[in-house]
Design a protein around this motif. Structure first.
Motif, PDB file in Angstrom:
ATOM      1  N   GLY A 214      49.492  27.718 -18.399  1.00 49.53           N
ATOM      2  CA  GLY A 214      49.140  28.462 -19.608  1.00 49.53           C
ATOM      3  C   GLY A 214      47.646  28.639 -19.689  1.00 49.53           C
ATOM      4  N   LYS A 215      47.098  28.517 -20.894  1.00 46.13           N
ATOM      5  CA  LYS A 215      45.665  28.710 -21.096  1.00 46.13           C
ATOM      6  C   LYS A 215      44.963  27.391 -21.409  1.00 46.13           C
ATOM      7  N   THR A 216      43.670  27.356 -21.087  1.00 47.65           N
ATOM      8  CA  THR A 216      42.823  26.208 -21.383  1.00 47.65           C
ATOM      9  C   THR A 216      41.992  26.505 -22.625  1.00 47.65           C
ATOM     10  N   LEU A 217      42.098  25.649 -23.619  1.00 45.66           N
ATOM     11  CA  LEU A 217      41.320  25.784 -24.848  1.00 45.66           C
ATOM     12  C   LEU A 217      40.008  25.030 -24.663  1.00 45.66           C
ATOM     13  N   THR A 218      38.905  25.775 -24.727  1.00 45.73           N
ATOM     14  CA  THR A 218      37.589  25.185 -24.502  1.00 45.73           C
ATOM     15  C   THR A 218      36.781  25.228 -25.775  1.00 45.73           C
ATOM     16  N   LEU A 219      36.376  24.063 -26.246  1.00 45.53           N
ATOM     17  CA  LEU A 219      35.546  23.970 -27.443  1.00 45.53           C
ATOM     18  C   LEU A 219      34.133  23.631 -27.006  1.00 45.53           C
ATOM     19  N   GLY A 220      33.335  24.663 -26.754  1.00 43.41           N
ATOM     20  CA  GLY A 220      31.960  24.455 -26.346  1.00 43.41           C
ATOM     21  C   GLY A 220      31.014  24.585 -27.514  1.00 43.41           C
ATOM     22  N   GLY A 221      29.752  24.792 -27.213  1.00 42.15           N
ATOM     23  CA  GLY A 221      28.770  25.017 -28.261  1.00 42.15           C
ATOM     24  C   GLY A 221      28.769  26.477 -28.681  1.00 42.15           C
ATOM     25  N   SER A 222      27.678  26.895 -29.300  1.00 43.52           N
ATOM     26  CA  SER A 222      27.556  28.293 -29.690  1.00 43.52           C
ATOM     27  C   SER A 222      27.509  29.164 -28.441  1.00 43.52           C
ATOM     28  N   HIS A 223      28.255  30.249 -28.451  1.00 47.76           N
ATOM     29  CA  HIS A 223      28.286  31.132 -27.293  1.00 47.76           C
ATOM     30  C   HIS A 223      27.322  32.305 -27.438  1.00 47.76           C
ATOM     31  N   ARG A 224      26.414  32.202 -28.402  1.00 47.05           N
ATOM     32  CA  ARG A 224      25.429  33.257 -28.589  1.00 47.05           C
ATOM     33  C   ARG A 224      24.247  33.018 -27.659  1.00 47.05           C
ATOM     34  N   LEU A 225      23.784  34.089 -26.999  1.00 39.81           N
ATOM     35  CA  LEU A 225      22.589  34.020 -26.177  1.00 39.81           C
ATOM     36  C   LEU A 225      21.439  34.702 -26.907  1.00 39.81           C
ATOM     37  N   ASP A 226      20.292  34.033 -26.957  1.00 40.41           N
ATOM     38  CA  ASP A 226      19.110  34.589 -27.598  1.00 40.41           C
ATOM     39  C   ASP A 226      18.182  35.163 -26.541  1.00 40.41           C
ATOM     40  N   THR A 227      17.677  36.357 -26.797  1.00 38.13           N
ATOM     41  CA  THR A 227      16.750  36.993 -25.867  1.00 38.13           C
ATOM     42  C   THR A 227      15.362  36.400 -26.037  1.00 38.13           C
ATOM     43  N   MET A 228      14.772  35.996 -24.912  1.00 36.37           N
ATOM     44  CA  MET A 228      13.428  35.445 -24.913  1.00 36.37           C
ATOM     45  C   MET A 228      12.478  36.513 -24.365  1.00 36.37           C
ATOM     46  N   GLY A 229      11.250  36.141 -24.149  1.00 32.59           N
ATOM     47  CA  GLY A 229      10.302  37.061 -23.547  1.00 32.59           C
ATOM     48  C   GLY A 229      10.648  37.350 -22.097  1.00 32.59           C
ATOM     49  N   ALA A 230      10.156  38.465 -21.589  1.00 31.56           N
ATOM     50  CA  ALA A 230      10.303  38.853 -20.185  1.00 31.56           C
ATOM     51  C   ALA A 230      11.759  39.009 -19.773  1.00 31.56           C
ATOM     52  N   GLY A 231      12.646  39.300 -20.735  1.00 28.90           N
ATOM     53  CA  GLY A 231      14.037  39.599 -20.408  1.00 28.90           C
ATOM     54  C   GLY A 231      14.926  38.403 -20.170  1.00 28.90           C
ATOM     55  N   ALA A 232      14.410  37.191 -20.340  1.00 27.31           N
ATOM     56  CA  ALA A 232      15.227  35.998 -20.140  1.00 27.31           C
ATOM     57  C   ALA A 232      16.073  35.727 -21.377  1.00 27.31           C
ATOM     58  N   GLN A 233      17.161  34.958 -21.186  1.00 25.80           N
ATOM     59  CA  GLN A 233      18.041  34.612 -22.290  1.00 25.80           C
ATOM     60  C   GLN A 233      18.251  33.105 -22.323  1.00 25.80           C
ATOM     61  N   SER A 234      18.421  32.564 -23.537  1.00 30.21           N
ATOM     62  CA  SER A 234      18.655  31.128 -23.686  1.00 30.21           C
ATOM     63  C   SER A 234      19.831  30.897 -24.616  1.00 30.21           C
ATOM     64  N   GLY A 235      20.473  29.762 -24.458  1.00 35.00           N
ATOM     65  CA  GLY A 235      21.594  29.386 -25.299  1.00 35.00           C
ATOM     66  C   GLY A 235      22.267  28.171 -24.726  1.00 35.00           C
TER      67      GLY A 235
END
Length: 503
Positions: free
Chosen positions: A144-165
């Motif tokens: 079946g499916k795996t239920l994954t409870l991670g942290g926030s799945h939002r990525l924040d854009t940083m300078g120079a096109g990089a992303q963090s989260g």
């Protein structure tokens, strides 16, 4: 063998052979990883600054490249975040896993390169499935499916096109499309930043899904699972998900939660598989569910070193796998394909086997109580809590401990703040067993407790229901990879908890 397990075993048979190779030839594989890593490192400013080249030896590497923590490496990481290239790893780094660690409040930004994604984090996830499917051919864990409870799945854009989260967000955004067909919740729910709202949304959606496995930190998954039972009105999780058969867990010790999960999932068919992964890398997995140790994964683009905890302030005493011993507490040092060089991750481990190399996590280099020379580490605490629970029928939900400092002529001690799911039959006996077991597993603690020489008997404070949850919420640390600090060498956390408990 189930169809899914047959497919997995066939697809990943090559990986099983590779795992078998580093079981049999660990140093050969580690030396290969070393050569690959320094080949990349030789192209960086960091290596050039320290005078180390592509063809240097392991011994020269240890002499020239310093052992560092995040604070020491932060100036370089800040430059990488600003878009500079070839600082710690060739080229430009596009992703950064944002982590506050176990006890710190300041965010850390761990570089995540394409190599670390593919060769470490994704390979670790695939190996979990491969090893489990091979060892449990009749399990329906992946039907079946795996239920994954991670942290926030939002990525924040940083300078120079990089992303963090959160690391979980970076993994999901870069994972192959087929992964999305095997997991829950949906991306829309996963992106909900508020933990409590996310839990409600998961209950609405996933109570109707065929969930056969779930993954994440035991403490936060316990919150979700209890809420799922409230939402559905069922007595146990098998009434919600009849084919539930695997929990892939990590982040904190599973010992305090094991009995609670057995009550939620009352079947001997349920399996619990521990992994050791972090923003910095994927390090180990439990390949034999009948034991509590984990196989150290040696071909993930990580070169390992280990510093005896007693020599924590003498990094020159760090050794490679070739020279580790069983029964010694080591601080783990990693050099990775994410551009972390001789990086002390902050975890302590003990080897339980050298053929193959197997470990268990014993604590954190900054999470201990040593106010009086007693050197109590998390492994000691976990054993003591388990013994006290066994003696009194208690079930511990959360706990933390800190020193009681000497005042005037009063002697010192430890204060334990414990929240129970099931209270002990005798609170005094619980405290006595806690103390007795700590003396049995830690000779330094026993010496300080002898005839109350330095330490008085531990003081147990029984927390009100929900105290830890309210405290974590007040710190905006609900869900994801956030963890309750088990031990602290000062009273900052426990005093905050005591204030909330009294409110």
């Amino acid at each position: 063998m189930s169809l899914s397990n047959s497919i997995l075993t066939a697809i990943y048979s090559k990986r099983l052979k590779a795992i078998d190779r580093f079981r049999r030839q660990p140093w050969d594989v580690q030396f290969e990883q070393f050569r690959l890593l320094v080949g990349y490192g030789a192209k960086t400013e960091y290596f050039k600054r320290h005078g180390f080249g592509e063809f240097g030896t392991v011994e020269d590497f240890q002499r020239r490249i310093p052992v560092v923590g995040y604070d020491e490496l932060r100036p370089e990481i800040d430059r990488v975040r600003a878009g500079e290239e070839n600082i710690l790893w060739p080229g430009k780094v596009r992703w950064f896993a944002k982590s506050s660690g176990t006890t710190g409040d300041r965010s850390k930004y761990i570089p995540i390169t394409r190599e670390s994604l593919e060769q470490c984090h994704f390979r670790g996830g695939k190996d979990v499935m491969t090893v489990f499917a091979y060892n449990n051919p009749r399990s329906k864990a992946f039907d079946g499916k795996t239920l994954t409870l991670g942290g926030s799945h939002r990525l924040d854009t940083m300078g120079a096109g990089a992303q963090s989260g959160d690391l979980s967000a970076i993994l999901i955004h870069n994972a192959p499309k087929w992964v999305g067909l095997m997991r829950e919740p949906s991306m829309g729910i996963a992106l909900i930043p508020d933990f409590e709202q996310k839990v409600e949304a998961i209950c609405r959606r996933c109570s109707r899904q065929r969930i056969t496995s779930f993954a994440g930190v035991p403490s936060w998954n316990l919150v979700l699972m209890n809420r799922m039972l409230e939402y559905t009105g069922e007595d146990n999780l098998l009434d919600v998900w009849p084919d539930l058969s695997l929990f892939i867990h990590g982040g904190v010790s599973f010992t305090p939660y094991r009995e609670q999960y057995k009550k939620l999932i009352p079947t001997s068919q349920m399996k619990y598989m521990e992994t050791y992964n972090a923003s910095e890398g994927f390090f180990a997995l439990q390949d034999n569910l009948s034991t509590q140790d984990m196989l150290l994964m040696l071909d993930y683009g990580i070169f390992y070193e280990f510093l005896p905890l007693k020599d924590l302030h003498e990094p020159a005493r760090a050794v490679t796998l070739a020279d580790v011993e069983t029964g010694v507490n080591y601080a783990m040092i990693i050099s990775t394909n994410g551009g972390l060089w001789r990086y002390m991750i902050g975890d302590t481990v003990e080897f339980t086997s050298l053929a193959p190399y197997k470990i268990r996590i014993t604590g954190r280099t900054k999470s201990y109580i040593n106010a009086f020379g007693e050197e109590v580490i998390i492994d000691n605490a976990e054993r003591a809590i388990a013994a006290a629970c066994a003696a009194t029928g208690a079930k511990v939900k959360e706990y933390t401990a800190a020193p009681i400092f000497m005042k005037g002529r009063a002697k010192g001690g430890h204060q334990w703040f414990v929240e129970f799911d099931a209270p002990p039959s005798d609170v005094m006996l619980f405290a006595e067993m806690l103390d007795k077991t700590l003396q049995e597993v830690n000779s330094d603690y026993a010496a300080k407790r002898f005839r109350n020489t330095t330490l008085m008997a531990p003081q147990l404070v029984v927390a009100r229901k929900g105290a830890f949850y309210r405290w974590m919420r007040s710190r905006e640390k609900l869900g994801g990879q956030n963890k309750v600090p088990r031990l602290a060498n000062d009273r900052r956390y426990i005093d905050e908890l005591l204030a909330i408990n009294a409110g």
